[in-house]
Design an enzyme around this catalytic site. Structure first.
Site, short mmCIF file in Angstrom:
data_model
loop_
_atom_site.label_atom_id
_atom_site.label_comp_id
_atom_site.label_asym_id
_atom_site.label_seq_id
_atom_site.Cartn_x
_atom_site.Cartn_y
_atom_site.Cartn_z
CB ALA A 75 -0.96 0.00 1.18
CG ASN A 153 -2.71 3.89 10.45
OD1 ASN A 153 -3.26 4.85 9.90
ND2 ASN A 153 -1.47 3.95 10.89
CD GLN A 181 -4.96 -0.73 9.74
OE1 GLN A 181 -5.58 -1.51 10.46
NE2 GLN A 181 -3.63 -0.71 9.69
CB SER A 201 -1.47 -3.47 2.37
OG SER A 201 -0.33 -4.20 2.74
CB ALA A 202 -1.49 -8.99 0.67
CG HIS A 203 1.49 -6.52 5.45
ND1 HIS A 203 1.63 -6.08 6.74
CD2 HIS A 203 1.78 -5.48 4.66
CE1 HIS A 203 2.02 -4.81 6.73
NE2 HIS A 203 2.11 -4.41 5.48
CB THR A 241 8.83 -10.16 -13.17
OG1 THR A 241 9.67 -9.93 -14.29
CG2 THR A 241 8.31 -11.59 -13.19
CB CYS A 326 5.62 4.11 10.28
SG CYS A 326 4.34 3.06 9.65
#
Ligand SMILES: *Cc1c(COP(=O)(O)O)cnc(C)c1O
Length: 383
Positions: A75, A153, A181, A201-203, A241, A326
Site C-alpha cells: 500500500a 490505522n 485497515q 495491502s495483503a499483509h 515481473t 512507523c
C-alpha cells in the site's frame, strides 16, 4: 515461557494457513512458478492464469473489475502511485488529504508540495473523523485529488467515504481511499461509494507482506502517471515481473476476507468490547477514537498519569504498540492523537490494542488480567 499475546494486528497480520498453502503451490518446478508474462509456453500460461484469478478475487472484495486493479509492492507504493501519479498527470493543481493519513500518503503529499503542488491537510474532529463539510470547504477550482482513508490505522475511526465520494464525483474531483485497515473489517464498494482510486495491502488482511493493489476506476481521466518504468506491465502503470505467489496469496486472502465479512467483524468486535469492559474502570483510562463508528479490530486507550513507553515495557505478556509501527521509533506523541486534540500527556500514555482473526477469548482474559495488574502496580509506584 508462553509467547506474548499478539494484539498488534493493525501493524500486520499473520498469513492465514490456507493462504500460505496456496502460495506454496506457486514456488517450485511442480507448481505455477513461471513468469506470468511468458507467453510462449504452458508454464507461463499457468502462472498468468493464477495471477488473473487472484486479480478477480481481489476485485470482488471491493466490487471492481479485474482490469481495474494494478498489482504493486504494497500500500505504500499504491498510495504513492495514486497521489504522485494523479498530480503529475495533471501537471499542476491542488491536493486535499487528511492530517491523520498513513505516512505513505502524508509524506507523498509533502514531497508533492515541495515540487510546487498546493496541499491542504484537513484536521479531524476529536473522534478522528473527517467531516464531509470540511472536505467540501477545502475544494478549489484547481483541486485534482482528494485522499481520505476509510479506517484510521491508529484509532480505527471510520470515515464516511461514501458521502465524501458523492461530493467529489459531483464536483468532478478524483477521490482516492486508503482502505488498508478496512479490508475484511467493513464493506468496501468502489462503485456505490464513488471511489476512483483505492489502496489495499495483503499483509493487513492475512496475506503476505510485499504485495498490494491500486484500484484505478475504468474511465478515470487523467490516468495516474507511472512511477516505475520498465516492461510496461500492468497496462503501463507499474512495470516489473509479477510475483505469482504473492498475487495468489493476496487473491486467496481477499476471497477469505469476503466470505468472512458476514460473521468475523462482529466476533472480533465482541472480543474487543470484552477487553474494553475489562480495563475501562482502571484509574485514568480513556478511549481514543470514535466510541461506535470504529473498526472491529481497534482499541486505542489512554492511561492518564502513565508513561506510554514504560507501560509498553511493563506489559511483557502482550505484543501491543503505542500507535503506528512507523512512528514508534520516535519519542514524539502520536501525530494522529495530537491532530484529534488529545493533550500531549494523554497521547504519551496511549496504547493501541488491535485484535484479529486468531484472537481468542482466553487471550483477551489473560490480557485484561495483565493490564489491570501492571497498571495498578505502576500507579502505586508513582503514587
Ligand atoms: C500498513 C498501512 C499502509 C502501508 O502498507 P504497506 O503494504 O505496509 O506498504 C498504508 N496505509 C495504511 C492505513 C496502513 O495501515
Amino acid at each position: 515461557m508462553r509467547k506474548p499475546v499478539y494484539l498488534d494486528y493493525a501493524a500486520t497480520t499473520p498469513v492465514d494457513p490456507a493462504v500460505a498453502e496456496r502460495m506454496a503451490e506457486c514456488l517450485t518446478l511442480e507448481g505455477r512458478f513461471a513468469n506470468p508474462a511468458s507467453r510462449s509456453h504452458l508454464y507461463g500460461w499457468q502462472a498468468e492464469e493464477a495471477v488473473e484469478l487472484a486479480r478477480l478475487q481481489v476485485a470482488e472484495l471491493i466490487n471492481a473489475e479485474g482490469r481495474e486493479l494494478v498489482w504493486t509492492s504494497g500500500a505504500t507504493e499504491s498510495d504513492n502511485l495514486a497521489l504522485k501519479g494523479m498530480m503529475q498527470a495533471s501537471g499542476s493543481g491542488h491536493l486535499v488529504v487528511s492530517a491523520i493519513e498513513h505516512k505513505a500518503v502524508l509524506d507523498a503529499a509533502d514531497w508533492l508540495e515541495k515540487q510546487g503542488y498546493a496541499v491542504t491537510r484537513l484536521t479531524p474532529d476529536s473522534t478522528g473523523q473527517i467531516s464531509v463539510d470540511s472536505v467540501a470547504a477545502a475544494l478549489r477550482d484547481d483541486t485534482r485529488l482528494v485522499s481520505i482513508m476509510q479506517v484510521n490505522n491508529e484509532v480505527g475511526t471510520l470515515n464516511d467515504v461514501a458521502a465524501i465520494g458523492a461530493l467529489c464525483r459531483d464536483r468532478g474531483v478524483a477521490f482516492h481511499v486508503d482502505a488498508v485497515q478496512a479490508a475484511g473489517r467493513v464493506a468496501i464498494d468502489v462503485q456505490a461509494m464513488n471511489i476512483d482510486l483505492l489502496s489495499l495491502s495483503a499483509h493487513k488482511m492475512y496475506g503476505p507482506k510485499g504485495i498490494g493493489v491500486l484500484y484505478v476506476r475504468r474511465g478515470l481521466s487523467p490516468r495516474p502517471a507511472a512511477q516505475i518504468h520498465g516492461g510496461g506491465h500492468e497496462q503501463g502503470l507499474r512495470s516489473g515481473t509479477l510475483a505469482t505467489h504473492q498475487c495468489v496469496g493476496m487473491g486467496a486472502a481477499a476471497e477469505l476476507a469476503r466470505q468472512r465479512l458476514v460473521n468475523e467483524p462482529a466476533a472480533i468486535a465482541a472480543l474487543r468490547d470484552r477487553l474494553w469492559d475489562g480495563i475501562r474502570d482502571l484509574p485514568g483510562v480513556r478511549l481514543n477514537g470514535h466510541p461506535e463508528y470504529r473498526s472491529c479490530s481497534h482499541l486505542n486507550v489512554g492511561f492518564a498519569g502513565q508513561d506510554g513507553e514504560t507501560l509498553l515495557m511493563a506489559l511483557r505478556e502482550l505484543a501491543v504498540s503505542t500507535g503506528s509501527a512507523c512512528t514508534s521509533a520516535t519519542l514524539e506523541p502520536s501525530f494522529v492523537l495530537r491532530a484529534m486534540g488529545v493533550p500531549d500527556a494523554l497521547a504519551h500514555s496511549s496504547l493501541r490494542f488491535s485484535l484479529g482473526r486468531f484472537t481468542t477469548e482466553e487471550e483477551i482474559d489473560h490480557a485484561i488480567g495483565h493490564v489491570c495488574q501492571v497498571v495498578t502496580s505502576l500507579s502505586q509506584a508513582t503514587a
